[in-house]
Design a protein around this motif. Structure first.
Motif, PDB file in Angstrom:
ATOM      1  N   ASP A  81       0.830  -1.198   0.000  1.00  0.00           N
ATOM      2  CA  ASP A  81       0.000   0.000   0.000  1.00  0.00           C
ATOM      3  C   ASP A  81       0.870   1.255   0.000  1.00  0.00           C
ATOM      4  OD1 ASP A  81      -2.555  -1.222   0.066  1.00  0.00           O
ATOM      5  OD2 ASP A  81      -2.292  -1.654   2.182  1.00  0.00           O
ATOM      6  N   ALA A  82       1.906   1.226   0.834  1.00  0.00           N
ATOM      7  CA  ALA A  82       2.783   2.387   0.939  1.00  0.00           C
ATOM      8  C   ALA A  82       3.488   2.661  -0.383  1.00  0.00           C
ATOM      9  CB  ALA A  82       3.809   2.155   2.050  1.00  0.00           C
ATOM     10  N   ARG A  83       3.958   1.587  -1.028  1.00  0.00           N
ATOM     11  CA  ARG A  83       4.635   1.762  -2.316  1.00  0.00           C
ATOM     12  C   ARG A  83       3.685   2.351  -3.354  1.00  0.00           C
ATOM     13  NH1 ARG A  83       6.055  -2.977  -2.909  1.00  0.00           N
ATOM     14  NH2 ARG A  83       8.230  -2.849  -2.202  1.00  0.00           N
ATOM     15  N   ALA A  84       2.456   1.858  -3.379  1.00  0.00           N
ATOM     16  CA  ALA A  84       1.472   2.377  -4.328  1.00  0.00           C
ATOM     17  C   ALA A  84       1.192   3.853  -4.077  1.00  0.00           C
ATOM     18  CB  ALA A  84       0.181   1.565  -4.242  1.00  0.00           C
ATOM     19  N   LEU A  85       1.085   4.235  -2.811  1.00  0.00           N
ATOM     20  CA  LEU A  85       0.852   5.640  -2.482  1.00  0.00           C
ATOM     21  C   LEU A  85       1.995   6.515  -2.976  1.00  0.00           C
ATOM     22  CD1 LEU A  85      -0.538   5.521   1.183  1.00  0.00           C
ATOM     23  CD2 LEU A  85      -1.745   6.298  -0.860  1.00  0.00           C
ATOM     24  N   TYR A  86       3.217   6.061  -2.769  1.00  0.00           N
ATOM     25  CA  TYR A  86       4.364   6.857  -3.196  1.00  0.00           C
ATOM     26  C   TYR A  86       4.473   6.932  -4.720  1.00  0.00           C
ATOM     27  CZ  TYR A  86       6.514   8.369   1.115  1.00  0.00           C
ATOM     28  OH  TYR A  86       6.772   9.028   2.288  1.00  0.00           O
ATOM     29  N   ALA A  90       4.468  10.494  -6.484  1.00  0.00           N
ATOM     30  CA  ALA A  90       5.501  10.950  -7.404  1.00  0.00           C
ATOM     31  C   ALA A  90       4.886  11.528  -8.677  1.00  0.00           C
ATOM     32  CB  ALA A  90       6.444   9.800  -7.745  1.00  0.00           C
ATOM     33  N   ALA A  91       3.853  10.864  -9.183  1.00  0.00           N
ATOM     34  CA  ALA A  91       3.208  11.344 -10.414  1.00  0.00           C
ATOM     35  C   ALA A  91       2.512  12.683 -10.198  1.00  0.00           C
ATOM     36  CB  ALA A  91       2.206  10.301 -10.909  1.00  0.00           C
ATOM     37  N   LEU A  92       1.733  12.779  -9.123  1.00  0.00           N
ATOM     38  CA  LEU A  92       0.959  14.003  -8.882  1.00  0.00           C
ATOM     39  C   LEU A  92       1.850  15.169  -8.477  1.00  0.00           C
ATOM     40  CD1 LEU A  92      -2.203  12.674  -6.987  1.00  0.00           C
ATOM     41  CD2 LEU A  92      -2.035  13.412  -9.370  1.00  0.00           C
ATOM     42  N   GLU A  93       2.796  14.915  -7.584  1.00  0.00           N
ATOM     43  CA  GLU A  93       3.600  16.028  -7.086  1.00  0.00           C
ATOM     44  C   GLU A  93       4.633  16.507  -8.101  1.00  0.00           C
ATOM     45  OE1 GLU A  93       4.840  16.655  -3.187  1.00  0.00           O
ATOM     46  OE2 GLU A  93       3.514  15.170  -2.308  1.00  0.00           O
ATOM     47  N   SER A  94       5.118  15.630  -8.949  1.00  0.00           N
ATOM     48  CA  SER A  94       6.032  16.093  -9.995  1.00  0.00           C
ATOM     49  C   SER A  94       5.289  16.986 -10.981  1.00  0.00           C
ATOM     50  CB  SER A  94       6.684  14.912 -10.714  1.00  0.00           C
ATOM     51  OG  SER A  94       5.712  14.097 -11.345  1.00  0.00           O
ATOM     52  N   GLU A  95       4.041  16.621 -11.287  1.00  0.00           N
ATOM     53  CA  GLU A  95       3.231  17.472 -12.164  1.00  0.00           C
ATOM     54  C   GLU A  95       2.900  18.790 -11.472  1.00  0.00           C
ATOM     55  OE1 GLU A  95       1.055  18.693 -15.573  1.00  0.00           O
ATOM     56  OE2 GLU A  95       2.730  17.329 -15.177  1.00  0.00           O
ATOM     57  N   ARG A 207      12.604  12.765  -8.057  1.00  0.00           N
ATOM     58  CA  ARG A 207      13.772  12.191  -7.399  1.00  0.00           C
ATOM     59  C   ARG A 207      13.677  12.339  -5.882  1.00  0.00           C
ATOM     60  NH1 ARG A 207      18.728  14.520 -11.196  1.00  0.00           N
ATOM     61  NH2 ARG A 207      18.439  13.073 -12.964  1.00  0.00           N
ATOM     62  N   HIS A 208      13.164  13.481  -5.445  1.00  0.00           N
ATOM     63  CA  HIS A 208      13.017  13.741  -4.014  1.00  0.00           C
ATOM     64  C   HIS A 208      12.052  12.744  -3.375  1.00  0.00           C
ATOM     65  CE1 HIS A 208      12.088  15.749  -0.262  1.00  0.00           C
ATOM     66  NE2 HIS A 208      10.841  15.947  -0.641  1.00  0.00           N
ATOM     67  N   ILE A 209      10.949  12.480  -4.028  1.00  0.00           N
ATOM     68  CA  ILE A 209       9.958  11.559  -3.471  1.00  0.00           C
ATOM     69  C   ILE A 209      10.487  10.127  -3.502  1.00  0.00           C
ATOM     70  CG2 ILE A 209       7.646  10.591  -3.838  1.00  0.00           C
ATOM     71  CD1 ILE A 209       6.820  13.426  -4.733  1.00  0.00           C
ATOM     72  N   LEU A 210      11.249   9.776  -4.526  1.00  0.00           N
ATOM     73  CA  LEU A 210      11.873   8.450  -4.569  1.00  0.00           C
ATOM     74  C   LEU A 210      12.848   8.287  -3.407  1.00  0.00           C
ATOM     75  CD1 LEU A 210      12.451   5.736  -5.903  1.00  0.00           C
ATOM     76  CD2 LEU A 210      14.110   6.893  -7.386  1.00  0.00           C
TER      77      LEU A 210
END
Length: 228
Positions: A81-86, A90-95, A207-210
């Protein structure tokens, strides 16, 4: 008459949901805590109907799990679940970072710089600690989400993603040593946004979120939810 009654019940349900959500996100109600309808109804001096509605709303936001014949509990997030959230984050926050750079107004860089200056003072007091931000106007990611000017991205982040991420932070408070590195990453993102470079801002945010996920993943342990 029934419409007014329904509206009144809706207001009560919203009030209960908000109160429970605050307690969940603050850690007063820990993941796995049972949320009994009878106890909650007695606490708020209401019938079980608004309580059931409130718990349904929290289930939709992802902070409560409702299991048939078992009831409601504060949701426990497993590794998957945590991996899916991240991944979604990553997709939403990078945009959001890309859009924030495109929409950045004069003075945006100074505003972000002042915010990160406050964060630097807090981190310097606990240099080996986690990077814990106060929600709202002092949360770097929230500020960028608002700067993006996209109400759909903002709604998904604030109403669904961030509350679920808060569950992870409550459970895994021992993620240490990320503060200084995360602050440097924030500064680079802020510089790209201030320069109006959307592509670089998006890349740096991803990269930051990763990096944030890699730090968190090392602390995660298996939960019952993962093994069902």
């Amino acid at each position: 008459m029934s419409t007014k009654l329904d509206e009144a019940r809706g207001v009560v349900a919203e009030r209960i949901a908000h109160a429970l959500q605050e307690e969940i996100l603050s850690g007063a109600l820990l993941p796995g805590t049972r949320l009994g309808e009878v106890a909650i109804a007695e606490r708020f001096d209401v019938s079980r109907g608004p309580v059931r509605t409130a718990l349904g709303q929290l289930a939709e936001s992802g902070t409560v799990s409702i299991v048939p014949n078992s009831g409601a509990r504060v949701r426990e997030l497993g590794r998957d679940d945590a991996r899916a959230l991240y991944e979604v984050r990553a997709a939403l926050e990078s945009e959001a970072a890309r859009l924030a750079a495109e929409h950045a107004e004069a003075g945006a860089g100074d505003a972000l710089g002042r915010l990160l200056g406050l964060h630097a003072d807090e981190i310097s007091a606990h240099p080996q600690g986690a990077y814990l931000q106060v929600p709202g106007d002092r949360d770097f990611h929230m500020v960028i989400a608002r700067m993006a000017g996209n109400p759909i991205i903002l709604r998904y982040l604030t109403r669904e993603l961030y509350p679920q991420l808060s569950l992870l932070r409550v459970k895994h408070r021992n993620v240490t040593g990320r503060g200084q590195a995360a602050l440097r990453e924030h500064h680079r993102i802020a510089e790209a946004i201030s320069a109006g470079d959307g592509e670089v801002a998006a890349l740096l945010m991803r990269r930051h979120i990763l990096a944030s996920w890699n730090a968190l993943e090392a602390q995660l342990i298996d939960t019952p939810e993962e093994t069902t």
